[in-house]
Design a protein around this motif. Structure first.
Motif, PDB file in Angstrom:
ATOM      1  N   ARG A 153      -6.335  12.334   9.016  1.00 46.60           N
ATOM      2  CA  ARG A 153      -6.342  10.873   9.237  1.00 46.60           C
ATOM      3  C   ARG A 153      -5.955  10.134   7.949  1.00 46.60           C
ATOM      4  NH1 ARG A 153     -12.023   9.273  11.801  1.00 46.60           N
ATOM      5  NH2 ARG A 153     -11.091   7.192  11.637  1.00 46.60           N
ATOM      6  N   THR A 156      -2.229  10.719   7.159  1.00 45.70           N
ATOM      7  CA  THR A 156      -1.332  10.017   8.076  1.00 45.70           C
ATOM      8  C   THR A 156      -1.256   8.527   7.746  1.00 45.70           C
ATOM      9  OG1 THR A 156      -1.890  11.608   9.809  1.00 45.70           O
ATOM     10  CG2 THR A 156      -0.839   9.578  10.501  1.00 45.70           C
ATOM     11  N   ASP A 205      -4.786   6.130  13.953  1.00 46.97           N
ATOM     12  CA  ASP A 205      -6.125   6.449  13.454  1.00 46.97           C
ATOM     13  C   ASP A 205      -7.116   6.570  14.609  1.00 46.97           C
ATOM     14  OD1 ASP A 205      -7.865   6.784  11.086  1.00 46.97           O
ATOM     15  OD2 ASP A 205      -8.851   4.991  11.870  1.00 46.97           O
ATOM     16  N   LEU A 208      -6.601   9.969  16.274  1.00 46.10           N
ATOM     17  CA  LEU A 208      -7.126  11.056  15.442  1.00 46.10           C
ATOM     18  C   LEU A 208      -8.652  11.010  15.372  1.00 46.10           C
ATOM     19  CD1 LEU A 208      -4.521  11.094  12.531  1.00 46.10           C
ATOM     20  CD2 LEU A 208      -4.793  12.751  14.378  1.00 46.10           C
ATOM     21  N   ALA A 209      -9.237   9.805  15.420  1.00 46.25           N
ATOM     22  CA  ALA A 209     -10.703   9.711  15.420  1.00 46.25           C
ATOM     23  C   ALA A 209     -11.286  10.335  16.686  1.00 46.25           C
ATOM     24  CB  ALA A 209     -11.117   8.239  15.310  1.00 46.25           C
ATOM     25  N   GLN A 212     -10.933  14.017  16.320  1.00 48.10           N
ATOM     26  CA  GLN A 212     -11.946  14.540  15.401  1.00 48.10           C
ATOM     27  C   GLN A 212     -13.299  14.694  16.101  1.00 48.10           C
ATOM     28  OE1 GLN A 212     -12.618  12.031  11.999  1.00 48.10           O
ATOM     29  NE2 GLN A 212     -13.433  13.694  10.772  1.00 48.10           N
TER      30      GLN A 212
END
Length: 244
Positions: A153, A156, A205, A208-209, A212
């Protein structure tokens, strides 16, 4: 407020959605350059970080390199590499710039993820007869994945921002309207493109969060929830005791 309204009007104007410099094309160029830079950095940094985290060797060197690389100014590095590669190889220079800027976060995420694993867990896997490869793939890699994605994250977002300034060397992307708008004093164009870059960064983001969160093993999430509840109980008891 007028500038913001003008910027939004610029984004939705029909001329921004057709032709060679249309926003969808610039959006794709921005996304493509970001993806190439981050993927190339991940191919380099992830195996190196895993090796450092698994063996415990070279950590001091990795920490020093990542710290030094994070202090490098993005625009200065881009211009330096363009000069070194030559004006005919600006795309290659830009990709190398993105890789250099993305490697520190990915490297730190990779080795920190393995270091954060309880050594008793690794010892137990070794005690039941797992080979080093089995320990890595079945124990260390799944448990370290959330921190690696955290590094992904950061990397990126760093590259998304840097691709914007790469427009100064005519590489395309959403930085082009910003550069053009500054030259023409079209601040609605500058703000509109900046809003699109910010929205792109937030969207990436966010994805990706979520990734994750799903990459975190269920047992680890349950353990964190237990720890949070255990921390709340003494605080709640203290408040009740104080009010009494």
């Amino acid at each position: 407020m007028t500038l913001l309204t003008d910027a939004i009007a610029w984004i939705f104007a029909s001329e921004q959605w057709s032709g060679d410099g249309a926003l969808p094309i610039l959006f794709f160029e921005h996304l493509w350059l970001t993806a190439v830079g981050v993927i190339a950095a991940a191919i380099i940094a992830a195996p190196a970080g895993w090796l450092i985290g698994h063996t415990g060797r070279g950590r001091e060197i990795a920490v020093g390199l990542t710290g030094a690389a994070r202090a490098v100014p993005s625009f200065g590095l881009l211009l330096l590499l363009v000069l070194l590669f030559g004006v005919l190889h600006k795309p290659e220079a830009a990709i190398v710039t993105f890789v250099i800027l993305a490697v520190p976060s990915l490297l730190a995420g990779a080795y920190a993820g393995l270091e954060a694993i309880d050594r008793q867990t690794v010892g137990a896997a070794r005690a039941v007869g797992m080979s080093e490869w089995q320990i890595f793939f079945r124990v260390e890699l799944p448990l370290s994945l959330p921190l690696l994605i955290g590094g992904l994250r950061s990397a990126t977002l760093q590259v998304v921002a840097t691709v914007t300034i790469a427009a100064y060397v005519n590489l395309g992307g959403l930085g082009m309207p910003i550069i053009t708008g500054l030259a023409l004093r079209r601040y609605d164009m500058v703000l509109g493109a900046a809003i699109l870059v910010a929205l792109l960064a937030l969207a990436i983001d966010g994805v990706l969060a979520i990734t994750q969160r799903f990459a975190t093993p269920r047992g680890v999430r349950a353990g964190r929830g237990t720890v949070r509840r255990a921390r709340r109980r003494p605080a709640a008891s203290a408040r009740q005791h104080t009010s009494a």
